[in-house]
Design a protein around this motif. Structure first.
Motif, PDB file in Angstrom:
ATOM      1  N   LEU A  62      35.224  -4.067  33.778  1.00 14.87           N
ATOM      2  CA  LEU A  62      36.593  -4.924  33.573  1.00 14.87           C
ATOM      3  C   LEU A  62      36.126  -6.382  33.635  1.00 14.87           C
ATOM      4  O   LEU A  62      35.494  -6.620  34.810  1.00 14.87           O
ATOM      5  CB  LEU A  62      37.532  -4.454  34.343  1.00 14.87           C
ATOM      6  CG  LEU A  62      38.867  -5.171  34.156  1.00 14.87           C
ATOM      7  CD1 LEU A  62      39.560  -5.159  32.985  1.00 14.87           C
ATOM      8  CD2 LEU A  62      39.766  -4.798  35.485  1.00 14.87           C
ATOM      9  N   ASN A  63      36.308  -7.229  32.763  1.00 13.56           N
ATOM     10  CA  ASN A  63      36.080  -8.719  33.220  1.00 13.56           C
ATOM     11  C   ASN A  63      36.946  -9.102  34.006  1.00 13.56           C
ATOM     12  O   ASN A  63      38.107  -8.675  33.997  1.00 13.56           O
ATOM     13  CB  ASN A  63      36.214  -9.460  31.649  1.00 13.56           C
ATOM     14  CG  ASN A  63      34.966  -9.200  30.744  1.00 13.56           C
ATOM     15  OD1 ASN A  63      33.975  -8.699  30.959  1.00 13.56           O
ATOM     16  ND2 ASN A  63      35.449  -9.169  29.425  1.00 13.56           N
ATOM     17  N   SER A  64      36.644 -10.073  34.845  1.00 14.38           N
ATOM     18  CA  SER A  64      37.394 -10.325  36.167  1.00 14.38           C
ATOM     19  C   SER A  64      38.632 -11.173  35.568  1.00 14.38           C
ATOM     20  O   SER A  64      39.611 -11.373  36.428  1.00 14.38           O
ATOM     21  CB  SER A  64      36.690 -11.423  36.998  1.00 14.38           C
ATOM     22  OG  SER A  64      36.126 -12.711  36.095  1.00 14.38           O
ATOM     23  N   ASP A  65      38.681 -11.690  34.464  1.00 14.01           N
ATOM     24  CA  ASP A  65      39.774 -12.504  34.044  1.00 14.01           C
ATOM     25  C   ASP A  65      40.592 -11.899  33.003  1.00 14.01           C
ATOM     26  O   ASP A  65      41.674 -12.113  32.328  1.00 14.01           O
ATOM     27  CB  ASP A  65      39.630 -13.665  33.222  1.00 14.01           C
ATOM     28  CG  ASP A  65      38.518 -13.465  32.213  1.00 14.01           C
ATOM     29  OD1 ASP A  65      38.113 -12.312  31.649  1.00 14.01           O
ATOM     30  OD2 ASP A  65      38.422 -14.510  31.326  1.00 14.01           O
ATOM     31  N   MET A  66      40.702 -10.373  32.878  1.00 15.85           N
ATOM     32  CA  MET A  66      41.386  -9.410  31.994  1.00 15.85           C
ATOM     33  C   MET A  66      42.856  -9.245  32.233  1.00 15.85           C
ATOM     34  O   MET A  66      43.703  -9.362  31.679  1.00 15.85           O
ATOM     35  CB  MET A  66      40.687  -8.384  31.657  1.00 15.85           C
ATOM     36  CG  MET A  66      39.388  -8.541  30.446  1.00 15.85           C
ATOM     37  SD  MET A  66      38.574  -6.881  30.141  1.00 15.85           S
ATOM     38  CE  MET A  66      40.102  -6.039  29.206  1.00 15.85           C
ATOM     39  N   PHE A  67      42.890  -8.920  33.763  1.00 19.64           N
ATOM     40  CA  PHE A  67      44.251  -8.414  34.235  1.00 19.64           C
ATOM     41  C   PHE A  67      44.237  -9.116  35.657  1.00 19.64           C
ATOM     42  O   PHE A  67      43.288  -9.397  36.137  1.00 19.64           O
ATOM     43  CB  PHE A  67      44.165  -6.987  34.329  1.00 19.64           C
ATOM     44  CG  PHE A  67      44.175  -6.301  33.094  1.00 19.64           C
ATOM     45  CD1 PHE A  67      45.205  -6.197  32.190  1.00 19.64           C
ATOM     46  CD2 PHE A  67      42.882  -5.464  32.799  1.00 19.64           C
ATOM     47  CE1 PHE A  67      45.020  -5.472  30.919  1.00 19.64           C
ATOM     48  CE2 PHE A  67      42.871  -4.716  31.587  1.00 19.64           C
ATOM     49  CZ  PHE A  67      43.929  -4.893  30.575  1.00 19.64           C
ATOM     50  N   SER A  68      45.608  -9.254  36.231  1.00 18.51           N
ATOM     51  CA  SER A  68      45.976  -9.198  37.568  1.00 18.51           C
ATOM     52  C   SER A  68      46.698  -8.098  38.053  1.00 18.51           C
ATOM     53  O   SER A  68      47.410  -7.810  37.064  1.00 18.51           O
ATOM     54  CB  SER A  68      46.628 -10.838  37.683  1.00 18.51           C
ATOM     55  OG  SER A  68      47.908 -10.955  37.125  1.00 18.51           O
ATOM     56  N   PRO A  69      46.824  -8.143  39.243  1.00 23.27           N
ATOM     57  CA  PRO A  69      47.739  -7.117  39.765  1.00 23.27           C
ATOM     58  C   PRO A  69      49.214  -7.111  39.182  1.00 23.27           C
ATOM     59  O   PRO A  69      49.822  -6.395  38.993  1.00 23.27           O
ATOM     60  CB  PRO A  69      47.700  -7.201  41.149  1.00 23.27           C
ATOM     61  CG  PRO A  69      46.446  -7.914  41.630  1.00 23.27           C
ATOM     62  CD  PRO A  69      46.241  -8.707  40.378  1.00 23.27           C
ATOM     63  N   GLY A  70      49.602  -8.505  39.282  1.00 19.62           N
ATOM     64  CA  GLY A  70      51.251  -8.702  38.590  1.00 19.62           C
ATOM     65  C   GLY A  70      51.217  -8.242  37.132  1.00 19.62           C
ATOM     66  O   GLY A  70      52.575  -7.933  36.712  1.00 19.62           O
TER      67      GLY A  70
END
Length: 255
Positions: A62-70
């Motif tokens: 997973l790329n680090s900027d693909m998702f956030s917990p929110g």
């Protein structure tokens, strides 16, 4: 800003208090106060989401900027409002939240594969090889890093695993005491986290839900939509892998 960390008992009390509010606000069709009540209990769920996202980043899936917990917990406002009438009591609320967020995560993340190369060769690694693999894991977990910083702020790395999470029977305590004499708490926690991230996703998440979130095997079975026996078996296998890894890495030379 870092989220407040609650112990498991404190979280359950908070959930019990929130449940009554949520039911009342839904009956009143008061979505604004409903959302405020849900916000009070979301930080613990967000930490679980963060742990799964960070694992995917560390493993390069997973790329680090693909998702956030929110991205995942925000959906719970809709899911819970639509289904609160199906939750009969406060004991069912937390499993419902984790089940829903697990479904959202599973739909978005690629299923991770068991690192067979690592486990097939666990008997052969030298101490320098163990140290190098863990260093790579730690470096990957600290780099690349807008989302990693956010996940650390959510206290993902504050699991504080101990030998008691792995060595649970009376017969195993002698081995645990032997390890405890040579390893400090930070060393134990780092090793457990490292080996956990080599496991297949179902095994690792069962271990985390049981130890990090305090769920029973029955509750985990409901969340994961599997049988209690399957949960118990996954938990047993995860502990065995961790026990073997401690033995091979730290005790093999002293036997």
């Amino acid at each position: 800003m870092k989220e407040e960390v609650l112990d498991k008992g404190g979280f359950r009390v908070l959930v019990a208090q929130a449940y009554g509010k949520l039911v009342t606000y839904k009956k009143q069709d008061n979505r604004e106060d409903f959302n405020k009540a849900l916000l009070e209990i979301l930080p613990e769920v967000k930490k679980y989401v963060a742990s799964r996202l960070k694992a995917a980043v560390v493993r390069g899936e997973l790329n680090s900027d693909m998702f956030s917990p929110g991205d995942f917990t925000d959906q719970l406002f809709i899911e819970l409002y639509d289904h609160i009438d199906e939750i009969e009591n406060e004991k069912e609320l937390v499993p419902f939240l984790y089940k829903k967020v697990d479904e959202l995560l599973d739909d978005s993340l690629t299923e991770e594969q068991f690192d067979s190369v690592f486990f097939d060769n666990i008997d052969k690694y030298s101490k320098p090889e163990w140290d190098a693999m863990e260093e790579d894991f730690s470096t990957d977990g600290d780099g690349d890093l807008m989302m990693i910083d956010e996940l650390d702020d959510i206290s993902y790395s504050k699991n504080n695993y101990t030998l008691d999470h792995v060595f649970v029977t009376h017969e195993e305590k002698e081995l645990a005491e032997k390890l405890d004499k040579t390893l400090n708490k930070e060393r134990i926690d780092r090793h457990i986290n490292f080996v956990l991230h080599k496991m297949a996703l179902p095994m690792r998440t069962v271990f985390q839900l049981y130890n990090d979130q305090g769920f029973t095997t029955e509750e985990i079975a409901h969340i994961k939509k599997v049988s209690s026996d399957e949960v118990s078996e996954l938990l047993k296998r995860a502990r065995k892998i961790l026990k073997d890894s401690f033995n091979k890495r730290f005790l093999i030379d002293s036997n």
